[in-house]
Design an enzyme around this catalytic site. Structure first.
Site, PDB file in Angstrom:
ATOM      1  CD  GLU A 117       7.567 -17.259 -16.072  1.00 26.41           C
ATOM      2  OE1 GLU A 117       6.729 -17.470 -16.848  1.00 26.41           O
ATOM      3  OE2 GLU A 117       7.765 -16.090 -15.862  1.00 26.41           O
TER       4      GLU A 117
ATOM      5  NE  ARG B  62       4.137   1.676  -1.698  1.00 29.82           N
ATOM      6  CZ  ARG B  62       5.325   1.229  -1.488  1.00 29.82           C
ATOM      7  NH1 ARG B  62       6.363   1.342  -2.234  1.00 29.82           N
ATOM      8  NH2 ARG B  62       5.431   0.427  -0.275  1.00 29.82           N
TER       9      ARG B  62
ATOM     10  CD  GLU C 189       6.351 -12.027 -21.502  1.00 32.60           C
ATOM     11  OE1 GLU C 189       6.811 -12.513 -20.571  1.00 32.60           O
ATOM     12  OE2 GLU C 189       4.952 -11.691 -21.493  1.00 32.60           O
TER      13      GLU C 189
ATOM     14  CG  ASN D  48       2.833  -0.481   3.249  1.00 32.56           C
ATOM     15  OD1 ASN D  48       2.493  -1.339   2.664  1.00 32.56           O
ATOM     16  ND2 ASN D  48       3.883  -0.013   2.718  1.00 32.56           N
ATOM     17  N   GLY D  49       1.628  -2.885   5.488  1.00 32.20           N
ATOM     18  CA  GLY D  49       2.084  -3.999   6.017  1.00 32.20           C
ATOM     19  C   GLY D  49       1.045  -5.079   6.156  1.00 32.20           C
TER      20      GLY D  49
ATOM     21  CE  LYS E  18       1.355  -6.998 -15.269  1.00 27.41           C
ATOM     22  NZ  LYS E  18       2.500  -7.949 -15.615  1.00 27.41           N
TER      23      LYS E  18
ATOM     24  CG  HIS F 219      12.634 -38.126 -27.476  1.00 23.23           C
ATOM     25  ND1 HIS F 219      12.792 -39.454 -27.787  1.00 23.23           N
ATOM     26  CD2 HIS F 219      12.945 -38.287 -26.056  1.00 23.23           C
ATOM     27  CE1 HIS F 219      13.073 -40.255 -26.583  1.00 23.23           C
ATOM     28  NE2 HIS F 219      13.000 -39.351 -25.676  1.00 23.23           N
TER      29      HIS F 219
ATOM     30  CD1 TRP G  38      -1.593  -5.423  -3.221  1.00 23.85           C
ATOM     31  CD2 TRP G  38      -2.495  -4.416  -4.666  1.00 23.85           C
ATOM     32  NE1 TRP G  38      -1.471  -6.270  -4.304  1.00 23.85           N
ATOM     33  CE2 TRP G  38      -2.182  -5.633  -5.257  1.00 23.85           C
ATOM     34  CE3 TRP G  38      -3.190  -3.642  -5.594  1.00 23.85           C
ATOM     35  CZ2 TRP G  38      -2.083  -6.073  -6.491  1.00 23.85           C
ATOM     36  CZ3 TRP G  38      -3.300  -4.091  -7.068  1.00 23.85           C
ATOM     37  CH2 TRP G  38      -2.734  -5.206  -7.445  1.00 23.85           C
TER      38      TRP G  38
ATOM     39  CE  LYS H 285       8.679 -13.202 -17.906  1.00 21.71           C
ATOM     40  NZ  LYS H 285       7.231 -13.978 -17.278  1.00 21.71           N
TER      41      LYS H 285
ATOM     42  CB  CYS I  72      -0.885   0.045   1.209  1.00 22.41           C
ATOM     43  SG  CYS I  72      -1.898  -1.453   1.503  1.00 22.41           S
TER      44      CYS I  72
HETATM   45  O1  M6R Z   1      -2.707 -11.961 -15.337  1.00 26.89           O
HETATM   46  P1  M6R Z   1      -2.672 -13.575 -15.557  1.00 26.89           P
HETATM   47  O2  M6R Z   1      -1.826 -14.356 -14.749  1.00 26.89           O
HETATM   48  O3  M6R Z   1      -3.782 -14.321 -15.873  1.00 26.89           O
HETATM   49  O4  M6R Z   1      -1.763 -13.184 -17.141  1.00 26.89           O
HETATM   50  C1  M6R Z   1      -1.483 -14.457 -17.722  1.00 26.89           C
HETATM   51  C2  M6R Z   1      -0.677 -14.152 -18.725  1.00 26.89           C
HETATM   52  O5  M6R Z   1      -1.356 -13.320 -19.761  1.00 26.89           O
HETATM   53  C3  M6R Z   1       0.768 -13.482 -18.493  1.00 26.89           C
HETATM   54  O6  M6R Z   1       1.338 -14.515 -17.370  1.00 26.89           O
HETATM   55  C4  M6R Z   1       1.684 -13.301 -19.502  1.00 26.89           C
HETATM   56  O7  M6R Z   1       2.146 -14.477 -20.047  1.00 26.89           O
HETATM   57  C5  M6R Z   1       2.781 -12.342 -18.948  1.00 26.89           C
HETATM   58  N1  M6R Z   1       3.134 -11.396 -19.901  1.00 26.89           N
HETATM   59  C6  M6R Z   1       4.251 -13.031 -18.817  1.00 26.89           C
HETATM   60  O8  M6R Z   1       5.095 -12.437 -18.581  1.00 26.89           O
END
Ligand code: M6R
Length: 604
Positions: free
Chosen positions: A480, A27, A487, A99-100, A599, A503, A75, A484, A2
């Site tokens: 993952e 925040r 992306e 906050n905490g 996002k 394979h 938050w 990253k 927060c």
């Molecule tokens: O908000 P969500 O966790 O449901 O989002 C899922 C994906 O859209 C999200 O994880 C996306 O792959 C990110 N950009 C990964 O860095």
């Protein structure tokens, strides 16, 4: 996470508080509030949603003489984002922002309720204000009562308190959550959770240390340390750029979010481990009754945490667990059986595909659970139960801290399930819990590591592709890592189970193929090593991440030696996140807002 602000002086308090909160809105923004004390009269304004709502409510309010006020943008962690749960919280004559997380709030609340105190919110914070007023009945000095209150709080806090008996003092305390106090030559005093709200107002600021507490008035900042010794207040200068202040000195939100993972994971664990057991207040004791299977649906990074957790659920809780990509699950005409717990994982709680699978499970009458970072999101509202990940707002499109917090929640959930099914020995459970508690320390980014990755990144800018490889939970981590990299660098990358390379994919191996090998020493080391050697023998360029020196690698990134593969998991997670970021920086890409992405994906 927060944001809090405070002001004491003769300017219009409301404007200073609300402008300050605007700087902290990143925040948290599910509700906000301010309390102002002027000439012995309190004014309180609270509103849910973004700050514009609070601004509208307080539009006709102004102060015209010396006064003081405190403000908060929330938050949610304990209790829904409602107006009653919004800060400031109030007793009879006292207001507080916090906050905490107060870990022992339930114990304190019970005692206060036995004394006849009525609570109006579901927050942990409200206990502080009532505890303070209880102390005030016996310890007449307001500041001494404040000190006595602090001694009973366990957990993390940055808090500000104003009370009618002390019309020209703001009390403050900091432990585990950030807070800065600032001053100028007009005698004005300011508080904020980060630099940005203070820029332009203060001549100097003091970044409070854990255990610091005290009060401000127009004469001075009176500061005590954790040992109750009065400290000299040294003021340092502020940065001048507000955007960079929001990023707290980091170049990108992604970098800031990687660095704050140790904090948000500590928050996510807070209050959820008691007497060497996992406790989720959010789940009834009977929640897992009649459940014989777990099915998890998610997208992107959340899918990867889901996949990693399936190893933990089966290994520790001995419960059949399957994981599906939400966009696939929607149209596969899945078999949904009533003894299945249906879990969705989502940072935002709004991802269209994941939300749709949740609706399908609800319609089929399954028990549902969401693991989510945003309270009051569509998924949280819809699911039977929800567990919040407490990562705070994630601004970077490439998700980092959301993944880390999902992983600890899922690991805890597997252990809770194991506890309840008696599928784990007491000794093993205790070992796991001890390991969980070491995760925040593992997540502290070491300067040498970051420097090394910065240097190394220049060797990975070209080539025809990357393979991230690993076994067991390190396979989802490889996925993952590859996600990253894709992306934010726009380079081609794939995550693969290391045993699967022979394979087919190994046909791609040549010096222009970069293999990022996740080589944990505590899980299937020899097996993974053999797979890496197969690639090395075919001349792929190998970057190995391990705690054990590995001489067949072209590049080697050493992680800490530990005694548990999950600690290696979190250590390697930091490496793959930072490596991607540093490559993206060298390529000149927009790290926080990569091309073609959003996002929150609220369309199919
Ligand atoms: O908000 P969500 O966790 O449901 O989002 C899922 C994906 O859209 C999200 O994880 C996306 O792959 C990110 N950009 C990964 O860095």
């Amino acid at each position: 996470m927060c944001g809090i602000v405070g002001y004491l002086g003769s300017k219009n308090v409301k404007n200073i508080l609300i402008d300050g909160l605007k700087e902290l809105e990143y925040r948290g923004y599910d509700s906000a509030g301010i309390a102002v004390l002027e000439n012995e009269n309190f004014s309180l304004f609270k509103a849910t949603g973004k700050l514009v709502n609070l601004e509208a409510k307080a539009k006709d309010f102004e102060t015209s003489s010396f006064s003081m006020g405190i403000g908060h943008t929330r938050w949610a962690t304990h209790g829904k984002p409602t107006e009653l749960n919004a800060h400031p919280h109030v007793g009879v004559q006292t207001y507080i922002v916090h906050n905490g997380i107060i870990e022992n709030y339930q114990e304190i609340k019970k005692e206060l309720q036995e004394d006849g105190v009525t609570f109006i919110s579901q927050t942990d914070t409200e206990v502080i204000v009532h505890l303070y007023e209880k102390k005030l009945k016996t310890i007449k000095d307001p500041f001494e009562a404040f000190k006595a209150t602090l001694t009973e709080l366990e957990g993390a806090y940055a808090l500000l308190l104003i009370t009618k008996g002390e019309n020209s003092k703001i009390f403050f305390a900091k432990y585990g959550s950030p807070m800065i106090v600032g001053a100028n030559e007009n005698g004005e005093k300011f508080f904020a959770s980060s630099d940005a709200p203070l820029i332009g107002h203060c001549e100097g600021v003091n970044y409070l240390n854990d255990g610091d507490y005290g009060y401000v008035d127009s004469d001075a900042i009176t500061l005590y340390n954790k040992d109750h010794h009065k400290k000299d207040v040294s003021l340092s200068s502020l940065p001048t750029n507000k955007l960079s202040a929001q990023k707290e000195g980091f170049s990108f939100f992604m970098e800031k979010e990687i660095y704050e993972q140790h904090d948000v994971v500590a928050d996510t664990l807070r209050g959820r481990i008691k007497n060497e057991k996992v406790v989720f207040e959010e789940l009834a004791d009977t929640f897992f009754d009649d459940i014989n299977e777990i099915k998890i649906c998610a997208c992107g990074t959340s899918y990867h945490s889901a996949l990693a957790s399936s190893y933990l659920f089966e290994r520790y809780a001995k419960v059949r667990t399957s994981v599906e990509i939400a966009s696939e699950f929607r149209y596969k005409e899945p078999l949904l059986l009533k003894d299945t717990l249906f879990v969705v994982i989502s940072q935002s709680g709004e991802t269209a595909d994941t939300l749709e699978t949740l609706k399908m499970a609800k319609a089929a009458g399954l028990k549902t659970l969401v693991i989510c970072n945003v309270d009051n999101s569509s998924m949280v509202r819809l699911a039977d139960a929800s567990i919040l990940t407490r990562a705070g707002i994630e601004k970077s499109v490439a998700s980092t801290k959301a993944f880390a917090t999902q992983m600890v929640v899922l690991w805890m959930l597997a252990l809770l399930n194991a506890q309840q099914r008696n599928s784990i020995s007491k000794e093993e459970l205790s070992k796991q819990i001890k390991t969980l508690l070491k995760v925040p320390a593992t997540l502290v980014v070491k300067d040498e590591l970051h420097e090394k990755l910065k240097r190394l990144s220049k060797r990975y800018l070209h080539g025809h592709g990357f393979f991230f490889i690993g076994r067991d939970v390190f396979f989802p981590l490889a996925l993952e890592g590859a996600l990253k990299l894709k992306e934010i660098t726009y380079l081609h990358a794939e995550g693969y189970p290391s045993g699967e390379m022979k394979h087919g994919p190994i046909a791609l191996a040549d010096p222009e193929l970069f293999t990022i090998a996740l080589l944990p020493t505590n899980r299937l080391y020899e097996k993974t090593k053999s797979n890496v050697e197969e690639l090395s023998a075919r001349d792929s360029t190998i970057c190995a991440i391990s705690s054990r020196e590995y001489d067949k690698a072209d590049d080697f990134i050493k992680i800490e030696q530990s005694d548990h593969y999950m600690l290696e998991f979190f250590d390697m997670m930091i490496v793959v996140q930072l490596l991607s970021m540093e490559i993206a920086v060298r390529l000149g890409n927009d790290v926080d807002m990569p091309r073609n992405l959003a996002k929150s994906v609220t369309v199919e």
